[in-house]
Every structure is written in C-alpha cells, then in structure tokens.
Design a protein around this motif. Structure first.
Motif, short mmCIF file in Angstrom:
data_model
loop_
_atom_site.label_atom_id
_atom_site.label_comp_id
_atom_site.label_asym_id
_atom_site.label_seq_id
_atom_site.Cartn_x
_atom_site.Cartn_y
_atom_site.Cartn_z
N ARG A 121 4.46 1.03 1.81
CA ARG A 121 5.42 -0.07 1.74
C ARG A 121 4.69 -1.26 1.16
O ARG A 121 3.73 -1.77 1.74
N TYR A 122 5.16 -1.72 -0.01
CA TYR A 122 4.52 -2.85 -0.69
C TYR A 122 5.01 -4.14 -0.06
O TYR A 122 6.22 -4.41 0.00
N ARG A 123 4.10 -4.96 0.39
CA ARG A 123 4.48 -6.17 1.12
C ARG A 123 5.08 -7.25 0.23
O ARG A 123 5.78 -8.13 0.71
N LEU A 124 4.86 -7.19 -1.07
CA LEU A 124 5.42 -8.18 -2.00
C LEU A 124 6.59 -7.61 -2.81
O LEU A 124 6.89 -8.10 -3.89
N GLN A 125 7.24 -6.58 -2.29
CA GLN A 125 8.30 -5.92 -3.03
C GLN A 125 9.46 -6.87 -3.34
O GLN A 125 10.02 -6.83 -4.43
N LYS A 174 0.70 -3.87 -7.15
CA LYS A 174 1.37 -2.85 -6.33
C LYS A 174 0.67 -1.51 -6.50
O LYS A 174 0.44 -0.80 -5.51
N SER A 227 -2.61 -1.58 -4.66
CA SER A 227 -2.35 -1.51 -3.22
C SER A 227 -1.98 -0.09 -2.82
O SER A 227 -2.42 0.40 -1.78
N TYR A 257 -3.98 2.27 -0.31
CA TYR A 257 -3.28 2.88 0.82
C TYR A 257 -3.53 4.39 0.84
O TYR A 257 -3.84 4.96 1.90
#
Length: 162
Positions: free
Chosen positions: A4-8, A110, A113, A117
């Motif tokens: 889950r990308y936090r800046l999506q 992304k 990241s 991950y």
C-alpha cells in the motif's frame, strides 16, 4: 499484507491534474490549428481577389484595392491571433511538462517503495524459513540422538543378557 503506497492520493491527484492539463493543451493546439486555417482561408481569399481583379472592369479597381487592403489588415490580425495562440500553447505545454515530471517523480518513488517492501517481505519470509529450518534441524538431531540412545540401550540389553 499487500503493498500500500502511502502517497497514493497525492499521486492520483497529480495524475488527475496532468490529465486536465493535457486537455487544456489539446484545446490550445486546436486553437492554433483554427488560427492557421483562418490564415489559409484569408490567403486564398486574397489570391482569388487578385485573380478576379485582373479580369474585372477597370472601374472596379479602386474597390478591389480597398478590399485587398482590408484582407491584408485581416491577415495581420489573424497572424497576431495565431502567434498569441502559439504562445498560449507553449505556456500550457510547459505546465504540462512540469506536471508530468511531478507524476514521474512520484511513480518512481512508488516503485522504489514497492521494491523496498518486497525486499522486506522476502527477508521476513527467509527469516521465517530459516527459523523453521533451524527448528527442524534441532528436532531431527534430537530424534536421531533419541534413536541412537534406544539402539544403544537395546544393544546393552542384548549384551547384558548374554
């Protein structure tokens, strides 16, 4: 747990802004095409007026001259409109390039990241397998030693009984 990308939300917002700007650029490009088409039509009108003037009655020359002057003035105005539309298009393209760069930066972030991950997930999985392997190794070693002790006890019983 999936990635889950936090800046999506920020990425989605930037993509939406880029798409909106792309529409603005397309409209500006259409305005340039329209201006160029108007210039072409005006040039055709000038050419046809010149051709008609050659075949016209000499009494009409003054009227043709006035109309040609009007068309040349119109050509200058149309060229100014085209230049303005081209400048607007260039400005909108510059904005689009900046927005595309912003999207690319976040997409690259992304991807990094996501790779980090996946590396963490793989490391955790390897650690878990390592722990399972160590546990299995000690359990098998314990079972072997117990079997060896059983075999030794049986041998002692056999040797002690004879």
């Amino acid at each position: 747990m999936p990635f889950r990308y936090r800046l999506q939300k920020v990425l989605d917002f930037r993509i939406r802004k880029k798409d909106e700007q792309l529409i603005v650029v397309q409209k500006a490009l259409q305005a340039v095409y329209i201006a160029e088409e108007n210039i072409r039509k005006n040039e055709e009108e000038i050419q046809s007026t010149k051709d008609n003037m050659r075949h016209a009655d000499p009494m009409m020359y003054d009227t043709y001259d006035k109309y040609l002057i009007h068309l040349w003035d119109k050509a200058e105005k149309l060229e100014a409109i085209r230049v303005e539309a081209q400048n607007k298009l260039d400005q909108e393209k510059a904005v689009l390039v900046k927005l595309e760069q912003g999207v690319k930066v976040l997409e690259k972030h992304k991807e990094r990241s996501r790779e980090a991950y996946l590396a963490e997930e793989k490391a955790a999985e390897l650690k878990q397998y390592s722990e399972i392997g160590v546990t299995r190794f000690f359990r098998q070693k314990l079972e072997r030693t117990e079997e060896e002790e059983l075999v030794l006890k049986k041998l002692e019983q056999i040797d002690g009984g004879s």
